[in-house]
Design a protein around this motif. Structure first.
Motif, PDB file in Angstrom:
ATOM      1  N   UNK A 157       0.831  -1.213   0.000  1.00  0.00           N
ATOM      2  CA  UNK A 157       0.000   0.000   0.000  1.00  0.00           C
ATOM      3  C   UNK A 157       0.865   1.262   0.000  1.00  0.00           C
ATOM      4  N   UNK A 158       1.952   1.218   0.768  1.00  0.00           N
ATOM      5  CA  UNK A 158       2.869   2.356   0.799  1.00  0.00           C
ATOM      6  C   UNK A 158       3.518   2.579  -0.562  1.00  0.00           C
ATOM      7  N   UNK A 159       3.871   1.513  -1.244  1.00  0.00           N
ATOM      8  CA  UNK A 159       4.492   1.627  -2.569  1.00  0.00           C
ATOM      9  C   UNK A 159       3.502   2.237  -3.571  1.00  0.00           C
ATOM     10  N   UNK A 194       1.690   7.153  -6.484  1.00  0.00           N
ATOM     11  CA  UNK A 194       0.672   8.179  -6.722  1.00  0.00           C
ATOM     12  C   UNK A 194       1.203   9.566  -6.351  1.00  0.00           C
ATOM     13  N   UNK A 195       1.923   9.640  -5.249  1.00  0.00           N
ATOM     14  CA  UNK A 195       2.495  10.922  -4.816  1.00  0.00           C
ATOM     15  C   UNK A 195       3.522  11.415  -5.831  1.00  0.00           C
ATOM     16  N   UNK A 202       3.028  16.220 -11.845  1.00  0.00           N
ATOM     17  CA  UNK A 202       1.949  17.032 -12.401  1.00  0.00           C
ATOM     18  C   UNK A 202       1.993  18.454 -11.829  1.00  0.00           C
ATOM     19  N   UNK A 203       2.224  18.582 -10.536  1.00  0.00           N
ATOM     20  CA  UNK A 203       2.314  19.908  -9.912  1.00  0.00           C
ATOM     21  C   UNK A 203       3.506  20.671 -10.481  1.00  0.00           C
ATOM     22  N   UNK A 204       4.623  19.990 -10.659  1.00  0.00           N
ATOM     23  CA  UNK A 204       5.801  20.643 -11.220  1.00  0.00           C
ATOM     24  C   UNK A 204       5.506  21.146 -12.634  1.00  0.00           C
TER      25      UNK A 204
END
Length: 107
Positions: free
Chosen positions: A16-18, A23-24, A30-32
């Motif tokens: 789940x962390x991976x 996703x992060x 995308x933000x960049x």
């Protein structure tokens, strides 16, 4: 909880962390990209505003007769004559003056 269940829980948590990390990372890219696009658009907007200001200044400088006509219209609308015969005198009851109208209607 026995050791196998505990190991399976850690393994599920790790997976789940991976997925969350992936996703992060995608969101970060995308933000960049959006920040870069925003910066480019801000620069372009600034340049366009400067260009528009420059063009407006050139237009005003090239067309002083339009400014003069607008000024005369303003004086006439305030109720004063702008014709050669009665210039500066107040128009009685704001009646139309054919001489003033002739000046305003000239091209």
């Amino acid at each position: 909880m026995n050791k196998k269940e505990l190991f399976d829980a850690f393994d599920g948590f790790s997976q789940n962390l991976m997925v969350t990390l992936a996703e992060i990372e995608a969101m970060k890219k995308q933000v960049q990209s959006l920040v870069e696009e925003n910066t480019i658009l801000r620069l372009e907007n600034t340049k366009l505003r400067e260009r528009l200001s420059h063009l407006e200044h050139e237009t005003v400088a090239k067309n002083p007769s339009k400014q003069r006509k607008d000024h005369l219209e303003g004086i006439y609308d305030e109720g004063f004559h702008i014709c050669n015969f009665f210039y500066g005198q107040r128009r009685e009851n704001d009646e139309e003056c054919m001489f003033c109208r002739e000046l305003l209607d000239r091209k």
